[in-house]
Design a protein around this motif. Structure first.
Motif, PDB file in Angstrom:
ATOM      1  N   SER A   3       0.858  -1.178   0.000  1.00  5.64           N
ATOM      2  CA  SER A   3       0.000   0.000   0.000  1.00  5.64           C
ATOM      3  C   SER A   3       0.899   1.234   0.000  1.00  5.64           C
ATOM      4  CB  SER A   3      -0.895  -0.007   1.237  1.00  5.64           C
ATOM      5  OG  SER A   3      -1.684   1.139   1.255  1.00  5.64           O
ATOM      6  N   SER A  19      -5.128   1.205  -2.378  1.00  6.84           N
ATOM      7  CA  SER A  19      -5.321  -0.031  -1.622  1.00  6.84           C
ATOM      8  C   SER A  19      -4.175  -1.005  -1.851  1.00  6.84           C
ATOM      9  CB  SER A  19      -6.633  -0.708  -2.015  1.00  6.84           C
ATOM     10  OG  SER A  19      -7.716   0.102  -1.677  1.00  6.84           O
ATOM     11  N   GLU A  62      -9.514   2.802  -4.146  1.00  7.07           N
ATOM     12  CA  GLU A  62      -9.874   1.532  -3.521  1.00  7.07           C
ATOM     13  C   GLU A  62      -9.425   0.309  -4.305  1.00  7.07           C
ATOM     14  OE1 GLU A  62     -10.977   1.360  -0.477  1.00  7.07           O
ATOM     15  OE2 GLU A  62     -11.025   3.537  -0.370  1.00  7.07           O
ATOM     16  N   THR A  64      -6.618  -1.676  -7.277  1.00  8.68           N
ATOM     17  CA  THR A  64      -5.203  -1.945  -7.480  1.00  8.68           C
ATOM     18  C   THR A  64      -4.617  -0.964  -8.482  1.00  8.68           C
ATOM     19  OG1 THR A  64      -5.538  -4.295  -7.054  1.00  8.68           O
ATOM     20  CG2 THR A  64      -3.553  -3.699  -8.259  1.00  8.68           C
TER      21      THR A  64
END
Length: 74
Positions: A3, A19, A62, A64
């Protein structure tokens, strides 16, 4: 996978936390991020090159972020 803030991936230092970030240095390794994103059934993953044309929101992403740290062959 880790992250991190999108700001650390862009020259303008803009962008909130992501995320998950997948760093890809070798074009042959693109299978892993594609599989990971598919396994998560994400609708809108972010594919980021060198970030020079990106102004990211300060809010969290939120999904990838797949970062292409690859170079073209001469």
């Amino acid at each position: 996978m880790s992250s991190t803030a999108l700001a650390s991936l862009t020259p303008l230092w803009l962008g909130g936390p992501a995320s998950a970030v997948l760093q890809v240095a070798d074009p042959d390794d693109w299978f892993e991020p594609v599989r990971t994103i598919g396994d998560r059934q994400e609708d809108a993953p972010l594919i980021l090159g060198h970030g020079s044309n990106v102004i990211a929101s300060g809010t969290a992403h939120e999904g990838t972020v797949a970062v292409m740290n690859t170079r073209a062959s001469p």
